[in-house]
Structure formats: C-alpha cells, structure tokens
Scaffold this motif. Structure first.
Motif, PDB file in Angstrom:
ATOM      1  N   ALA A 269       0.857  -1.184   0.000  1.00 24.84           N
ATOM      2  CA  ALA A 269       0.000   0.000   0.000  1.00 24.84           C
ATOM      3  C   ALA A 269       0.890   1.230   0.000  1.00 24.84           C
ATOM      4  N   VAL A 270       0.749   2.060  -1.016  1.00 24.92           N
ATOM      5  CA  VAL A 270       1.563   3.259  -1.182  1.00 24.92           C
ATOM      6  C   VAL A 270       0.665   4.485  -1.038  1.00 24.92           C
ATOM      7  N   VAL A 271       1.159   5.497  -0.320  1.00 29.73           N
ATOM      8  CA  VAL A 271       0.428   6.751  -0.166  1.00 29.73           C
ATOM      9  C   VAL A 271       0.903   7.714  -1.250  1.00 29.73           C
ATOM     10  N   ALA A 272       0.011   8.012  -2.186  1.00 32.37           N
ATOM     11  CA  ALA A 272       0.292   8.963  -3.267  1.00 32.37           C
ATOM     12  C   ALA A 272      -0.501  10.226  -2.990  1.00 32.37           C
ATOM     13  N   GLY A 273       0.192  11.304  -2.588  1.00 34.77           N
ATOM     14  CA  GLY A 273      -0.504  12.497  -2.135  1.00 34.77           C
ATOM     15  C   GLY A 273      -1.058  12.231  -0.753  1.00 34.77           C
TER      16      GLY A 273
ATOM     17  N   ARG B 156      -3.720   9.747  -0.737  1.00 33.74           N
ATOM     18  CA  ARG B 156      -4.607   8.655  -1.120  1.00 33.74           C
ATOM     19  C   ARG B 156      -3.838   7.334  -1.129  1.00 33.74           C
ATOM     20  N   ILE B 157      -4.552   6.259  -0.849  1.00 31.54           N
ATOM     21  CA  ILE B 157      -3.964   4.914  -0.837  1.00 31.54           C
ATOM     22  C   ILE B 157      -4.019   4.334  -2.249  1.00 31.54           C
ATOM     23  N   ALA B 158      -2.879   3.731  -2.657  1.00 33.91           N
ATOM     24  CA  ALA B 158      -2.823   3.019  -3.936  1.00 33.91           C
ATOM     25  C   ALA B 158      -2.105   1.690  -3.691  1.00 33.91           C
ATOM     26  N   PHE B 159      -2.717   0.602  -4.122  1.00 36.84           N
ATOM     27  CA  PHE B 159      -2.126  -0.727  -3.970  1.00 36.84           C
ATOM     28  C   PHE B 159      -1.321  -1.050  -5.224  1.00 36.84           C
ATOM     29  N   ARG B 160      -0.141  -1.649  -5.015  1.00 38.99           N
ATOM     30  CA  ARG B 160       0.773  -1.893  -6.127  1.00 38.99           C
ATOM     31  C   ARG B 160       1.374  -3.306  -5.987  1.00 38.99           C
TER      32      ARG B 160
ATOM     33  N   VAL C  59       5.506   3.850   1.744  1.00 42.10           N
ATOM     34  CA  VAL C  59       4.872   2.535   1.860  1.00 42.10           C
ATOM     35  C   VAL C  59       4.266   2.401   3.248  1.00 42.10           C
ATOM     36  N   VAL C  60       3.019   1.938   3.293  1.00 40.95           N
ATOM     37  CA  VAL C  60       2.299   1.788   4.556  1.00 40.95           C
ATOM     38  C   VAL C  60       2.812   0.550   5.277  1.00 40.95           C
ATOM     39  N   VAL C  61       3.109   0.715   6.559  1.00 37.97           N
ATOM     40  CA  VAL C  61       3.538  -0.394   7.407  1.00 37.97           C
ATOM     41  C   VAL C  61       2.331  -0.907   8.177  1.00 37.97           C
TER      42      VAL C  61
ATOM     43  N   ALA D  55      -8.990  -2.777   6.376  1.00 33.90           N
ATOM     44  CA  ALA D  55     -10.043  -1.821   6.030  1.00 33.90           C
ATOM     45  C   ALA D  55      -9.587  -0.795   5.009  1.00 33.90           C
ATOM     46  N   LEU D  56      -8.300  -0.731   4.723  1.00 33.16           N
ATOM     47  CA  LEU D  56      -7.813   0.222   3.733  1.00 33.16           C
ATOM     48  C   LEU D  56      -8.321  -0.157   2.347  1.00 33.16           C
ATOM     49  N   LEU D  57      -8.817   0.815   1.642  1.00 28.71           N
ATOM     50  CA  LEU D  57      -9.334   0.590   0.297  1.00 28.71           C
ATOM     51  C   LEU D  57      -8.560   1.437  -0.701  1.00 28.71           C
ATOM     52  N   GLU D  58      -8.608   1.040  -1.921  1.00 30.98           N
ATOM     53  CA  GLU D  58      -7.965   1.791  -2.992  1.00 30.98           C
ATOM     54  C   GLU D  58      -8.571   3.188  -3.088  1.00 30.98           C
ATOM     55  N   GLY D  59      -7.722   4.219  -3.050  1.00 29.01           N
ATOM     56  CA  GLY D  59      -8.179   5.596  -3.154  1.00 29.01           C
ATOM     57  C   GLY D  59      -8.619   6.222  -1.860  1.00 29.01           C
ATOM     58  N   ALA D  60      -8.546   5.490  -0.732  1.00 31.86           N
ATOM     59  CA  ALA D  60      -8.976   6.047   0.543  1.00 31.86           C
ATOM     60  C   ALA D  60      -8.038   7.166   0.977  1.00 31.86           C
ATOM     61  N   GLU D  61      -8.613   8.225   1.586  1.00 27.04           N
ATOM     62  CA  GLU D  61      -7.823   9.349   2.064  1.00 27.04           C
ATOM     63  C   GLU D  61      -7.312   9.027   3.462  1.00 27.04           C
ATOM     64  N   VAL D  62      -6.031   9.268   3.701  1.00 21.36           N
ATOM     65  CA  VAL D  62      -5.413   8.953   4.982  1.00 21.36           C
ATOM     66  C   VAL D  62      -4.472  10.083   5.379  1.00 21.36           C
ATOM     67  N   ARG D  63      -4.091  10.055   6.642  1.00 23.37           N
ATOM     68  CA  ARG D  63      -3.006  10.911   7.094  1.00 23.37           C
ATOM     69  C   ARG D  63      -1.857  10.013   7.532  1.00 23.37           C
ATOM     70  N   THR D  64      -0.656  10.501   7.446  1.00 20.86           N
ATOM     71  CA  THR D  64       0.529   9.659   7.614  1.00 20.86           C
ATOM     72  C   THR D  64       1.378  10.134   8.782  1.00 20.86           C
ATOM     73  N   ILE D  65       2.055   9.156   9.369  1.00 20.40           N
ATOM     74  CA  ILE D  65       3.100   9.420  10.355  1.00 20.40           C
ATOM     75  C   ILE D  65       4.290   8.541   9.979  1.00 20.40           C
ATOM     76  N   ASP D  66       5.464   8.911  10.379  1.00 17.22           N
ATOM     77  CA  ASP D  66       6.663   8.152  10.066  1.00 17.22           C
ATOM     78  C   ASP D  66       6.769   6.942  10.972  1.00 17.22           C
ATOM     79  N   ALA D  67       6.999   5.790  10.360  1.00 19.24           N
ATOM     80  CA  ALA D  67       7.179   4.555  11.124  1.00 19.24           C
ATOM     81  C   ALA D  67       8.611   4.459  11.617  1.00 19.24           C
ATOM     82  N   PRO D  68       8.839   3.826  12.748  1.00 21.80           N
ATOM     83  CA  PRO D  68      10.232   3.636  13.196  1.00 21.80           C
ATOM     84  C   PRO D  68      10.981   2.759  12.216  1.00 21.80           C
ATOM     85  N   PRO D  69      12.259   3.044  11.967  1.00 18.84           N
ATOM     86  CA  PRO D  69      13.024   2.257  10.981  1.00 18.84           C
ATOM     87  C   PRO D  69      13.178   0.821  11.415  1.00 18.84           C
TER      88      PRO D  69
END
Length: 402
Positions: free
Chosen positions: A344-348, A350-354, A378-380, A385-399
């Motif tokens: 799951a990749v955040v583009a802008g 929005r969620i996009a599955f690749r 990339v979503v960790v 429940a994540l769907l294609e095109g869903a609007e989300v907000r992001t935070i940085d995951a620990p490395p």
C-alpha cells in the motif's frame, strides 16, 4: 427698603423672544453624529472581537474533527539492502590436471611399476602388457607387406619389358597399358600393407603404458596377470597434478556480476582448524547455469606442501564479492491478496495498492525486485479496512533493521 430697588434686584424671568444663555444652548448636529459613529464602531468592534475567536475556534474544531475522522497510517520508504556479510560458499578441490589412463591394446598385465601416491615424470613407464594376439597380427602384416612388395617388383619388371616390346611394336598398346595399371595396383597394395603394419606397430606400442604428464598417481586398478581389453573403459591409473589445485564454486546469480578474475579468496577446511589458504579467481564460465542460476567459478590455490587433499570440500570466503544493491522493505509492509503480493503506497494523501516481486527473505525485511522505488511512501502494517483511493493521514514509522 425701596420697593423699586427690590424689584430691580429680583431676577428677571425669561421672556418670550429673549436670547437664551450659553449654558442652556442645545448641542451642534456635527458633534452628535460623531458620537453616534463612535458608538457604532465600538459596538461593531466589540462584536467582531467576540466573533473572531468563536469563528477560529469553530474552524479549529472542524479541522480537528476532519483530521480525527481520517485513518492514520505509518509509512516508511524502501532502502537498499545493508546485508553485506562476506560471501562464503562450498568449493570442490580438484587437481590442476587430471587424467584417467586406459588401455588401448588388449592383453595381460605383465608388470606395473608405480602404486598410488607415487610421483612420476612425463613419459615414464607405468605398466606393461603381454599382447600375443597383436604380436601375431603384426607378424602377419609384415609378411603380407613383404609379399606385396615382391608382387610390386614383379609387376614393375613386367611393365618395363612390355613397354620395351611396345616400342618394337611386338605387343599392342592395350596390353602394355594393362601391365602398367597392374603395377599401379601392386604399389597401392604395398602402401596398404605398410599402413597396416604401422597401425599394428602403434597398437603394440600401447602395451607400454606411460604417464602423459608429470604428476602423482591417485588410483591404480590393475594387477599382474589381469586381462585388459582395449577400449573396455577399465581405468588402469589415474594421474593428477597436485602441486596446485583448482577450486570450483557456484556463485549465486545475485553476486555473479561482482565476480572478476584476479580477485582474492580464502580457503578454510574443517579438518585443518585455524589454517587459511590464499586462493585467486582465475576464470568463470561466463554464463549462469539455467538449472541452478549460479555462475561456475574456478579458483587456484598453491599446494606445494601437499596439505590440501584433492577431491575434498572447502569453505571459500570471497570478501571482494558483494551482491548488487537490492531494495528492501519491512516484511510487515506486504499485503497478501488473491491478486498476489502487494504493498500500500500513499500517493498524495490517497492509498494506492501496487503489486511487487519479492527476492530473498531476511526475516524482518525482504528484498523487493520490482514494484517499488525509494521515493515511495509505503504503509507499514496496512489494515484490511484500507481501500484503494482512501484518504489517509501519515506518520513516520520507526526504521526496521536492514
């Protein structure tokens, strides 16, 4: 008291039409309008001052409500693999040159001169065979050669005499040509007989088994009196050059592009703990084996003291060989669906599955051969429940450890 004086001293009441005193005059119209404007401004300012915080608070509440209504996802980025441990492979040790010696002639073993472990020089006699049948065939071939030579000589004399008679016109040209052709036939027969004698002489020479090069005898499979059939596939001796050994390893395809002639390596053997032997890469197959996806690589190691036994296995450490940089992702970023492995990749926002293609699995991280670039977010631990095109907000995951 004078009544007239009392009347004069009493204040006079204002009369109709008489002028009014200055303190009792009404306000001018301009001054009254100014006060009204000031009052309106004060009222408006008070209203605005009270309204702006409310509007700001309402906007903040709306923004917070919208922010809290969006799902929050932790994102990370792909990074090159840092797995850089030196490559260690199992190698097979073989003599620099090795040959299995077979019998070319059939016969009985008369004697053998060297046993296993003996060092011999090139051309040195190793064993002898008794070949009575070949000896008889050789004697017969020699007799046939003598017979063919006699027939040739007779045909030569006959052809010469018929040529002389042809010059005296006592015989026909046809007869003279026949005698000349007979001479050519007899000459060809002599050459065939001589070639047969030479062949049998060579075969008889194979009764003496010699070393093709200098080396050490590593196997002996004959004994005195043993019947040996030429071309039967029975190995009589095995000879190898053990002063320098060849080491064959199969380098995985991911490391194949890093292999080059001249690179150094270190050999270790479990039976010789604490010892290391220097080796050098001399050549590669130049192509990956399609069956194993590995590159056959040859190294050489000096063995002047004979400490390393040919035919054994060794651990080959290749410090100069590194894998091609491969992008990795945390293993918990993968999504397994019926369509295959995805991320799951955040583009802008929005969620996009690749879809992605995976390589090696290191546990907490995996190699991704195709489908992601370092710039992707990339979503960790993506939720179901994540769907294609869903609007989300992001935070940085620990490395993750890579």
């Amino acid at each position: 008291m004078n009544p007239k004086t009392e009347v004069l001293d009493a204040p006079e009441s204002p009369r109709k039409g008489s002028p009014v005193s200055a303190s009792a005059k009404p306000l001018p119209p301009a001054r009254g309008g100014l006060l009204l404007v000031i009052a309106v401004v004060v009222i408006v300012a008070a209203f605005v001052i009270g309204l702006i915080p409310r509007l700001h608070q309402r906007a903040q509440v709306n923004a917070d409500t919208r922010e809290l209504s969006l799902p929050t996802v932790a994102v990370t980025s792909a990074a090159p693999s840092s797995v850089s441990a030196p490559l260690t492979l199992s190698g097979e040790l073989k003599p620099l040159s090795e040959a299995s010696i077979f019998a070319r002639a059939s016969g009985y073993v008369r004697r053998w001169l060297f046993d296993i472990g003996a060092h011999v020089e090139a051309g040195q006699l190793l064993a002898e065979l008794d070949t009575p049948e070949i000896d008889r065939e050789l004697s017969q071939a020699r007799a046939q050669l003598v017979q063919a030579e006699a027939a040739r000589d007779l045909a030569a004399s006959t052809a010469r005499r018929w040529k002389e008679m042809l010059s005296g016109r006592t015989v026909s040209s046809q007869e003279a040509d026949e005698k000349a052709s007979d001479l050519d036939l007899k000459k060809a027969t002599v050459e065939a007989a001589r070639a047969n004698v030479e062949r049998l002489q060579n075969v008889a020479g194979f009764s003496k088994i010699t070393a093709p090069f200098a080396g050490t005898i590593t196997a002996r499979n004959l004994d005195v009196g043993q019947l040996v059939n030429g071309g039967s596939g029975l190995e009589l001796f095995r000879l190898g050059q053990l002063e320098k050994l060849r080491v064959f390893v199969r380098v995985p395809q991911t490391h194949a592009r890093s292999v080059a002639a001249g690179q150094k390596a270190v050999l270790t053997l479990t039976e010789i703990p604490g010892r290391e032997f220097a080796a050098t890469i001399v050549r590669t197959a130049g192509a990956v084996d399609p069956a194993s996806r590995t590159l056959l690589t040859e190294l050489q190691v000096d063995n002047d003291k004979g400490e390393i036994l040919a035919g054994s296995y060794a651990q080959v450490h290749l410090p100069d060989i590194r894998p091609e940089p491969v992008i990795t992702l945390p293993s918990n970023a993968l999504v397994f669906r019926s369509e295959g492995v995805q991320i799951a990749v955040v583009a802008g926002d929005r969620i996009a599955f690749r879809p992605v293609t995976l390589g090696r699995d290191y546990g907490n991280v995996v190699e991704v051969l195709r489908g992601v670039v370092p710039a992707d977010k990339v979503v960790v631990n993506p939720s179901d429940a994540l769907l294609e095109g869903a609007e989300v907000r992001t935070i940085d995951a620990p490395p993750a450890g890579r």
